[in-house]
Design a protein around this motif. Structure first.
Motif, PDB file in Angstrom:
ATOM      1  N   LEU A 119      10.929  -3.718   4.564  1.00  0.00           N
ATOM      2  CA  LEU A 119       9.725  -4.015   5.334  1.00  0.00           C
ATOM      3  C   LEU A 119       8.469  -3.449   4.673  1.00  0.00           C
ATOM      4  O   LEU A 119       7.399  -4.058   4.720  1.00  0.00           O
ATOM      5  CB  LEU A 119       9.893  -3.453   6.752  1.00  0.00           C
ATOM      6  CG  LEU A 119       8.814  -3.756   7.782  1.00  0.00           C
ATOM      7  CD1 LEU A 119       8.665  -5.246   7.989  1.00  0.00           C
ATOM      8  CD2 LEU A 119       9.146  -3.066   9.109  1.00  0.00           C
ATOM      9  N   HIS A 120       8.604  -2.298   4.055  1.00  0.00           N
ATOM     10  CA  HIS A 120       7.502  -1.643   3.330  1.00  0.00           C
ATOM     11  C   HIS A 120       8.146  -0.675   2.356  1.00  0.00           C
ATOM     12  O   HIS A 120       9.262  -0.193   2.605  1.00  0.00           O
ATOM     13  CB  HIS A 120       6.591  -0.899   4.322  1.00  0.00           C
ATOM     14  CG  HIS A 120       5.328  -0.377   3.709  1.00  0.00           C
ATOM     15  ND1 HIS A 120       5.229   0.919   3.233  1.00  0.00           N
ATOM     16  CD2 HIS A 120       4.124  -0.967   3.483  1.00  0.00           C
ATOM     17  CE1 HIS A 120       4.002   1.099   2.744  1.00  0.00           C
ATOM     18  NE2 HIS A 120       3.320  -0.027   2.882  1.00  0.00           N
ATOM     19  N   GLU A 122       0.851  -1.195   0.000  1.00  0.00           N
ATOM     20  CA  GLU A 122       0.000   0.000   0.000  1.00  0.00           C
ATOM     21  C   GLU A 122       0.888   1.247   0.000  1.00  0.00           C
ATOM     22  O   GLU A 122       1.839   1.323   0.767  1.00  0.00           O
ATOM     23  CB  GLU A 122      -0.888   0.026   1.250  1.00  0.00           C
ATOM     24  CG  GLU A 122      -1.878  -1.110   1.369  1.00  0.00           C
ATOM     25  CD  GLU A 122      -2.613  -1.056   2.696  1.00  0.00           C
ATOM     26  OE1 GLU A 122      -3.550  -0.229   2.825  1.00  0.00           O
ATOM     27  OE2 GLU A 122      -2.249  -1.822   3.610  1.00  0.00           O
ATOM     28  N   HIS A 123       0.550   2.220  -0.849  1.00  0.00           N
ATOM     29  CA  HIS A 123       1.392   3.417  -0.933  1.00  0.00           C
ATOM     30  C   HIS A 123       0.525   4.627  -1.208  1.00  0.00           C
ATOM     31  O   HIS A 123      -0.462   4.565  -1.950  1.00  0.00           O
ATOM     32  CB  HIS A 123       2.439   3.262  -2.046  1.00  0.00           C
ATOM     33  CG  HIS A 123       3.621   4.169  -1.894  1.00  0.00           C
ATOM     34  ND1 HIS A 123       3.599   5.474  -2.319  1.00  0.00           N
ATOM     35  CD2 HIS A 123       4.853   3.959  -1.358  1.00  0.00           C
ATOM     36  CE1 HIS A 123       4.775   6.032  -2.074  1.00  0.00           C
ATOM     37  NE2 HIS A 123       5.553   5.141  -1.487  1.00  0.00           N
ATOM     38  N   GLU A 124       0.909   5.749  -0.608  1.00  0.00           N
ATOM     39  CA  GLU A 124       0.125   6.978  -0.727  1.00  0.00           C
ATOM     40  C   GLU A 124       0.272   7.635  -2.089  1.00  0.00           C
ATOM     41  O   GLU A 124      -0.685   8.173  -2.637  1.00  0.00           O
ATOM     42  CB  GLU A 124       0.563   7.958   0.374  1.00  0.00           C
ATOM     43  CG  GLU A 124      -0.173   9.278   0.356  1.00  0.00           C
ATOM     44  CD  GLU A 124       0.205  10.164   1.518  1.00  0.00           C
ATOM     45  OE1 GLU A 124      -0.053  11.379   1.441  1.00  0.00           O
ATOM     46  OE2 GLU A 124       0.755   9.644   2.520  1.00  0.00           O
ATOM     47  N   VAL A 125       1.457   7.586  -2.678  1.00  0.00           N
ATOM     48  CA  VAL A 125       1.739   8.309  -3.915  1.00  0.00           C
ATOM     49  C   VAL A 125       1.844   7.378  -5.114  1.00  0.00           C
ATOM     50  O   VAL A 125       1.263   7.626  -6.172  1.00  0.00           O
ATOM     51  CB  VAL A 125       3.048   9.123  -3.779  1.00  0.00           C
ATOM     52  CG1 VAL A 125       3.356   9.848  -5.087  1.00  0.00           C
ATOM     53  CG2 VAL A 125       2.943  10.109  -2.621  1.00  0.00           C
ATOM     54  N   LEU A 126       2.573   6.294  -4.948  1.00  0.00           N
ATOM     55  CA  LEU A 126       2.890   5.404  -6.064  1.00  0.00           C
ATOM     56  C   LEU A 126       1.890   4.261  -6.189  1.00  0.00           C
ATOM     57  O   LEU A 126       1.260   3.852  -5.208  1.00  0.00           O
ATOM     58  CB  LEU A 126       4.290   4.822  -5.881  1.00  0.00           C
ATOM     59  CG  LEU A 126       5.435   5.826  -5.723  1.00  0.00           C
ATOM     60  CD1 LEU A 126       6.726   5.088  -5.427  1.00  0.00           C
ATOM     61  CD2 LEU A 126       5.579   6.683  -6.979  1.00  0.00           C
ATOM     62  N   THR A 127       1.777   3.765  -7.403  1.00  0.00           N
ATOM     63  CA  THR A 127       1.033   2.541  -7.659  1.00  0.00           C
ATOM     64  C   THR A 127       2.051   1.458  -7.978  1.00  0.00           C
ATOM     65  O   THR A 127       2.601   1.385  -9.080  1.00  0.00           O
ATOM     66  CB  THR A 127       0.059   2.702  -8.828  1.00  0.00           C
ATOM     67  OG1 THR A 127      -0.856   3.768  -8.532  1.00  0.00           O
ATOM     68  CG2 THR A 127      -0.713   1.420  -9.071  1.00  0.00           C
ATOM     69  N   ILE A 128       2.320   0.630  -6.985  1.00  0.00           N
ATOM     70  CA  ILE A 128       3.343  -0.396  -7.135  1.00  0.00           C
ATOM     71  C   ILE A 128       2.671  -1.675  -7.603  1.00  0.00           C
ATOM     72  O   ILE A 128       1.714  -2.150  -6.978  1.00  0.00           O
ATOM     73  CB  ILE A 128       4.080  -0.629  -5.799  1.00  0.00           C
ATOM     74  CG1 ILE A 128       4.709   0.687  -5.334  1.00  0.00           C
ATOM     75  CG2 ILE A 128       5.129  -1.720  -5.925  1.00  0.00           C
ATOM     76  CD1 ILE A 128       5.332   0.607  -3.958  1.00  0.00           C
ATOM     77  N   PRO A 129       3.123  -2.256  -8.712  1.00  0.00           N
ATOM     78  CA  PRO A 129       2.498  -3.491  -9.198  1.00  0.00           C
ATOM     79  C   PRO A 129       2.661  -4.620  -8.195  1.00  0.00           C
ATOM     80  O   PRO A 129       3.659  -4.691  -7.457  1.00  0.00           O
ATOM     81  CB  PRO A 129       3.247  -3.781 -10.503  1.00  0.00           C
ATOM     82  CG  PRO A 129       4.546  -3.065 -10.371  1.00  0.00           C
ATOM     83  CD  PRO A 129       4.264  -1.838  -9.560  1.00  0.00           C
ATOM     84  N   LYS A 130       1.673  -5.503  -8.177  1.00  0.00           N
ATOM     85  CA  LYS A 130       1.729  -6.633  -7.244  1.00  0.00           C
ATOM     86  C   LYS A 130       2.953  -7.485  -7.550  1.00  0.00           C
ATOM     87  O   LYS A 130       3.229  -7.815  -8.694  1.00  0.00           O
ATOM     88  CB  LYS A 130       0.466  -7.488  -7.368  1.00  0.00           C
ATOM     89  CG  LYS A 130       0.426  -8.634  -6.360  1.00  0.00           C
ATOM     90  CD  LYS A 130      -0.821  -9.480  -6.564  1.00  0.00           C
ATOM     91  CE  LYS A 130      -0.868 -10.599  -5.514  1.00  0.00           C
ATOM     92  NZ  LYS A 130       0.292 -11.477  -5.550  1.00  0.00           N
ATOM     93  N   LEU A 131       3.659  -7.820  -6.511  1.00  0.00           N
ATOM     94  CA  LEU A 131       4.862  -8.626  -6.671  1.00  0.00           C
ATOM     95  C   LEU A 131       4.486 -10.034  -7.108  1.00  0.00           C
ATOM     96  O   LEU A 131       3.483 -10.602  -6.653  1.00  0.00           O
ATOM     97  CB  LEU A 131       5.629  -8.671  -5.347  1.00  0.00           C
ATOM     98  CG  LEU A 131       6.133  -7.302  -4.865  1.00  0.00           C
ATOM     99  CD1 LEU A 131       6.637  -7.400  -3.437  1.00  0.00           C
ATOM    100  CD2 LEU A 131       7.234  -6.782  -5.763  1.00  0.00           C
TER     101      LEU A 131
END
Length: 743
Positions: free
Chosen positions: A620-621, A271-280
């Motif tokens: 960790l995140h 979960e991220h406030e700014v970025l859209t990180i693709p699911k690992l």
């Protein structure tokens, strides 16, 4: 004796000469137990005839001795220490024949001398001190006796016969096992019921069942004493709650359900406030949730078909909280299970056995004195369901050098080996006898055990969204304060995302409670997220120092953080949030120290395009990676090290700095503006938060205090006024908020 004499001295005449009211009860009982005439000749018929025939002899009468000092459940003040057959329909036990006149009845007083003349074959010897223990309950006693009697099979007849002979007013031969046990508990105390059953089993020579019953009672006593011991050892779990103005509330008041997944290797929370990180691309699909109570259910545990369960999860995800909850519920009988014994063993407690050869059973007896009556046979018994809780495998001194190939294979809990041998064989599941081991660890340790150990792996994922709100509502008894904290956490998407870690939730709650205590309920809560991340970092470092490196100096800690911060910065520049094993190794931080002990890095399995399995590493995140990169930049700047090495980038800000030494924060602002996707926005926010005095106070052992707040704030305000980057203005405002200045 001739026929006439025998007729004259018949028992019928003797009985008829007494007051009829005296024998109503005996005669009624005799009729109720007389077998039906249409059943043919049975052992019961023979038995009755045998006793009537014996009654004709005047030499002996059967008496029932009264005991002292124990009351029956139904209010009878007498109990039995030596029980002799009280024959229904024969002479009263208070009369005997006179030797000169067989029809003359003389009163016979009851005495210990008379009882000694009775045949020993008709006596039950009960030890009044046996089975006296506060652990006895109706439920246990009923189950223990019932299970014992069901093992009698065809010999049940002989047991019921003895009961009928000694207690004809209470039992008959038609009663089934449940009726027998019901009547026992209705008529006698719990202790006496067990004594009677044991005495009869001894009399009918069922010694194995005597041992079975005795072992059941012993294990029940150990269970009771172990619960008392655990309640003292983990007293913080059972203390009463306090108000928000006092200390922390009780554990049971605060505990919130945790999300445990049936699959492992789910990877980090992204979960991220700014970025859209693709699911690992992790190896396993998200599993189904597992209830914590299922881990106290022997039926569920034995369905797994493995006696070792590995519960792994990132640092702060709630593994130790789960262990505490299991202990609490078992001690307080709040779990509806038939789990007999629960034995928690922290791996840090095993350090005391370094350098000595001991058996697993001796380790248990040393750590938990109440278990000293537990034997190897008890642990392997199907009636003794045992759960061992091994907490913190990653904290074990020898985990860096686990050697499953050359370590001696041990099958018995009484076999003496080294501590390393005990731990390895626990992980093999070889010394647990019939028990199940729940082992908590950080993810990397799951790959140190060989494939043939057949571990069942589950993963702790911390709090879901609803759990986060529930935690704060439980932590703050004042509803107003609770809602203020929830509103505060939700005002920052980053804070709310990080609260998937119970440890982070606890740190936030501690900070808010401190503010409320010092300044009142309406006081403004701290707006800096950097401050909370620093508290998380220090919490992990303190834990690592306590368990792994108590003598590590601040300089060594600083160097450790710099190493990880550099990797975090390099990954951020590449816009990468994971490293596969070869690349991670080349950066010289792939070791058990960084991945397992620090809590900053987690390991998981991914499914790449070519290889079948590949180990990947992430922080960790994602925001922890960005925070460490900012910390690295800040500490480097204090030592005159430039992390922005691009000359072209230097040229862009040269005019603004008027040929002065480039300012770190100005560089960071320009770096952030280079990327429209906002990949450096959180980095810039954390870097600005480093300037806050409260944050520098926390980091004082790693850095010296500096203050560039005014110049940095001026530069950010200038960028906001230019309005050339409208989509970045919100982030700039949050950077000002991090430094505690107005727009």
């Amino acid at each position: 004796m001739d026929e006439e004499t025998a007729t004259d001295s018949s028992p019928g005449d003797a009985v008829s000469s007494r007051d009829p009211g005296e024998f109503d009860e005996d005669e009624e009982i005799h009729d109720s137990h007389r077998p039906s005439p249409d059943l043919g000749e049975t052992p019961m018929d023979t038995l009755v005839w045998y006793h009537v025939d014996q009654a004709l002899a005047p030499a002996q009468s059967y008496t029932s001795m009264s005991s002292q000092g124990e009351s029956d459940v139904d209010g009878d003040s007498e109990s039995i220490t030596g029980v002799k057959l009280d024959r229904t329909g024969s002479f009263s036990s208070c009369y005997s024949y006179d030797s000169d006149d067989c029809e003359k009845k003389t009163s016979k007083s009851r005495s210990s001398d008379d009882s000694s003349e009775s045949p020993k074959t008709n006596e039950l010897t009960l030890d009044e001190n046996e089975f006296k223990h506060p652990s006895l309950t109706v439920a246990f006693t009923f189950t223990a006796i019932s299970d014992t009697l069901r093992k009698l099979s065809d010999l049940e007849y002989f047991f019921k016969r003895e009961l009928w002979l000694h207690f004809p007013q209470k039992f008959n031969m038609d009663m089934d096992v449940v009726s027998v046990v019901d009547k026992l508990l209705e008529s006698f105390s719990l202790e006496k019921s067990l004594r009677i059953v044991k005495a009869i089993l001894i009399k009918i020579e069922r010694n194995k069942l005597v041992q079975y019953l005795q072992a059941r009672c012993t294990r029940n006593e150990v269970r009771y004493e172990l619960k008392k011991f655990l309640k003292e050892k983990y007293s913080d779990l059972f203390k009463d709650g306090t108000s928000d103005d006092g200390e922390k509330p009780s554990f049971s008041d605060v505990f919130t359900d945790l999300y445990i997944s049936s699959n492992s290797h789910n990877g980090p929370n992204i979960e991220h406030e700014v970025l859209t990180i693709p699911k690992l691309n992790t190896n396993d699909e998200p599993g189904t949730p597992i209830s914590l109570k299922d881990l106290l259910n022997p039926g569920k545990l034995y369905e797994i078909r493995s006696n070792v369960i590995m519960l792994h999860g990132a640092a702060g995800s709630g593994k130790s909280m789960a262990i505490k909850k299991l202990i609490h519920d078992w001690v307080e009988d709040q779990s509806d299970t038939s789990l007999n014994l629960l034995i928690p063993i922290a791996f840090t407690e095993l350090k005391q056995f370094e350098g000595s050869r001991m058996s697993f059973l001796e380790v248990l007896h040393t750590l938990y004195p109440p278990t000293q009556r537990i034997t190897e046979k008890d642990l392997g018994c199907t009636d003794c369901k045992t759960l061992f809780l091994f907490d913190g495998l990653d904290e074990h001194e020898g985990c860096k050098a686990f050697n499953f190939n050359s370590t001696e294979l041990v099958f018995s809990s009484t076999h003496k080996v080294s501590l390393h041998g005990i731990v390895v064989n626990v992980l093999r599941g070889k010394v647990l006898e019939g028990g199940v081991a729940l082992v908590t660890t950080r993810p990397m340790m799951t790959s140190t055990t060989p494939w043939d150990c057949h571990h069942h792996k589950i993963e702790m994922l911390g709090f879901t969204g609803d759990h986060r709100d529930e935690f704060f509502r439980k932590r703050f008894k004042d509803a107003t304060r609770a809602e203020r904290v929830i509103e505060y956490v939700k005002s920052s998407k980053t804070l709310y995302a990080m609260c998937h870690l119970p440890l982070f939730c606890s740190l936030v709650a501690d900070e808010c409670q401190h503010v409320f205590r010092e300044r009142g309920t309406q006081a403004e809560l701290r707006r800096s997220i950097t401050y909370m991340y620093t508290k998380l970092l220090l919490s992990l470092i303190r834990e690592r120092r306590k368990s792994r490196a108590p003598d590590r100096s601040p300089e060594q800690e600083r160097e450790f953080l710099m190493t990880h911060g550099k990797v975090a910065w390099n990954m951020l520049e590449e816009f990468s949030f994971k490293r596969v094993k070869p690349y991670f190794s080349s950066e010289k931080i792939f070791n058990i120290e960084s991945v397992t002990y620090s809590g900053l890095v987690i390991e998981y399995t991914v499914t790449p395009a070519v290889l079948l399995n590949e180990q990947a590493f992430s922080f960790l995140h994602p925001t922890v990676q960005e925070y460490l990169a900012a910390l690295y930049a800040y500490l480097s700047h204090q030592h005159d090290k430039d992390i922005f090495e691009s000359k072209s980038f230097h040229g862009k800000i040269k005019g603004f700095l008027k040929q002065q030494k480039a300012d770190l924060f100005v560089w960071a602002v320009e770096k952030s503006l280079e990327f429209e996707d906002g990949r450096f926005d959180m980095f810039l926010r954390f870097l600005c938060g480093m300037e806050l005095k409260a944050n520098q106070d926390l980091l004082q052992s790693f850095c010296r205090s500096e203050n560039h707040i005014q110049s940095t704030a001026d530069f950010i305000r200038k960028k906001i006024k230019e309005n050339r980057h409208p989509n970045r203005i919100n982030n700039f405002k949050q950077c000002l908020e991090e430094m505690g200045v107005s727009i």
